[in-house]
Write a protein that holds these residues in place. Structure first.
Motif, PDB file in Angstrom:
ATOM      1  N   THR A  44       0.903  -1.111   0.003  1.00 35.32           N
ATOM      2  CA  THR A  44       0.049   0.055   0.074  1.00 35.32           C
ATOM      3  C   THR A  44       1.014   1.059   0.147  1.00 35.32           C
ATOM      4  O   THR A  44       0.688   2.374  -0.677  1.00 35.32           O
ATOM      5  CB  THR A  44      -0.953   0.117   1.301  1.00 35.32           C
ATOM      6  OG1 THR A  44      -1.833  -1.239   1.285  1.00 35.32           O
ATOM      7  CG2 THR A  44      -1.811   1.109   1.118  1.00 35.32           C
ATOM      8  N   ASP A  68      -1.571   6.060  -3.029  1.00 34.14           N
ATOM      9  CA  ASP A  68      -2.897   6.298  -2.473  1.00 34.14           C
ATOM     10  C   ASP A  68      -4.060   5.939  -3.513  1.00 34.14           C
ATOM     11  O   ASP A  68      -3.959   6.139  -4.680  1.00 34.14           O
ATOM     12  CB  ASP A  68      -2.981   7.765  -2.159  1.00 34.14           C
ATOM     13  CG  ASP A  68      -2.523   8.464  -1.090  1.00 34.14           C
ATOM     14  OD1 ASP A  68      -2.015   7.455  -0.143  1.00 34.14           O
ATOM     15  OD2 ASP A  68      -2.006   9.606  -0.906  1.00 34.14           O
ATOM     16  N   ALA A 108      -9.548   3.087  -2.011  1.00 35.64           N
ATOM     17  CA  ALA A 108      -9.720   2.451  -0.525  1.00 35.64           C
ATOM     18  C   ALA A 108      -9.015   3.397   0.376  1.00 35.64           C
ATOM     19  O   ALA A 108      -9.598   3.634   1.608  1.00 35.64           O
ATOM     20  CB  ALA A 108      -9.440   1.187  -0.466  1.00 35.64           C
ATOM     21  N   ASP A 109      -7.901   3.852   0.291  1.00 36.58           N
ATOM     22  CA  ASP A 109      -7.213   4.676   1.050  1.00 36.58           C
ATOM     23  C   ASP A 109      -7.822   5.945   1.479  1.00 36.58           C
ATOM     24  O   ASP A 109      -7.753   6.422   2.646  1.00 36.58           O
ATOM     25  CB  ASP A 109      -5.704   5.084   0.808  1.00 36.58           C
ATOM     26  CG  ASP A 109      -4.950   5.296   1.629  1.00 36.58           C
ATOM     27  OD1 ASP A 109      -4.930   4.869   2.950  1.00 36.58           O
ATOM     28  OD2 ASP A 109      -3.582   6.038   1.449  1.00 36.58           O
ATOM     29  N   CYS A 133     -10.793   5.048   3.899  1.00 34.08           N
ATOM     30  CA  CYS A 133     -10.423   4.743   5.312  1.00 34.08           C
ATOM     31  C   CYS A 133      -9.597   5.670   5.933  1.00 34.08           C
ATOM     32  O   CYS A 133      -9.157   5.534   7.248  1.00 34.08           O
ATOM     33  CB  CYS A 133      -9.496   3.575   5.346  1.00 34.08           C
ATOM     34  SG  CYS A 133     -10.434   2.297   4.598  1.00 34.08           S
ATOM     35  N   MET A 191      -4.492   3.428   4.919  1.00 28.37           N
ATOM     36  CA  MET A 191      -4.333   2.037   5.243  1.00 28.37           C
ATOM     37  C   MET A 191      -3.132   1.766   5.649  1.00 28.37           C
ATOM     38  O   MET A 191      -2.942   0.720   6.452  1.00 28.37           O
ATOM     39  CB  MET A 191      -4.658   1.755   3.839  1.00 28.37           C
ATOM     40  CG  MET A 191      -5.983   1.876   3.378  1.00 28.37           C
ATOM     41  SD  MET A 191      -7.238   1.158   4.135  1.00 28.37           S
ATOM     42  CE  MET A 191      -6.959  -0.639   3.818  1.00 28.37           C
ATOM     43  N   TYR A 204      -2.516  -1.014   8.548  1.00 29.08           N
ATOM     44  CA  TYR A 204      -1.994  -2.676   8.439  1.00 29.08           C
ATOM     45  C   TYR A 204      -1.062  -2.715   9.278  1.00 29.08           C
ATOM     46  O   TYR A 204      -0.671  -3.707   9.792  1.00 29.08           O
ATOM     47  CB  TYR A 204      -1.720  -2.869   6.996  1.00 29.08           C
ATOM     48  CG  TYR A 204      -2.667  -2.695   5.958  1.00 29.08           C
ATOM     49  CD1 TYR A 204      -3.547  -3.879   6.239  1.00 29.08           C
ATOM     50  CD2 TYR A 204      -2.613  -2.334   4.759  1.00 29.08           C
ATOM     51  CE1 TYR A 204      -4.721  -3.897   5.152  1.00 29.08           C
ATOM     52  CE2 TYR A 204      -3.500  -2.436   3.779  1.00 29.08           C
ATOM     53  CZ  TYR A 204      -4.590  -3.290   3.987  1.00 29.08           C
ATOM     54  OH  TYR A 204      -5.634  -3.465   2.990  1.00 29.08           O
TER      55      TYR A 204
END
Length: 100
Positions: free
Chosen positions: A43, A48, A51-52, A55, A66, A70
């Motif tokens: 990631t 980016d 999804a990033d 979140c 992210m 993680y």
């Protein structure tokens, strides 16, 4: 064939199934830490994505995004590795020392 399997499973009280499930759970616990670490690295390298953006609830926060998520998940799942290393050290140190 099914009757034979059910009879043998009943004879040991389901111990074999519980042992297999326990072994699988240990392996899954060991797989979680490197999996999340790899996901964090990928990631971070790939940049980016959508999804990033979804979140990143704490805009401007160190924990937003992210990659930190993680890394935290990897750290929380590290206990399985710590137990394994501890057991290796305990077994290894007892083999090196002569019996008293």
């Amino acid at each position: 064939m099914t009757e034979v399997c059910s009879v043998s499973a009943a004879a040991d009280g389901g111990r074999a199934g519980r042992e297999a499930a326990s072994r699988l759970a240990r392996w899954l616990g060991l797989a979680a830490t490197p999996t999340f670490a790899i996901m964090a690295a990928l990631t971070a390298v790939l940049g980016d994505g959508p999804a990033d953006m979804l979140c990143a609830a704490g805009h401007g926060s160190l924990l937003g995004g992210m990659v930190p998520m993680y890394l935290l998940m990897s750290a929380f799942h590290a206990s399985a590795w710590l137990r394994l290393v501890s057991r290796w050290r305990r077994e290894g140190s007892s083999k090196r020392l002569p019996p008293v």
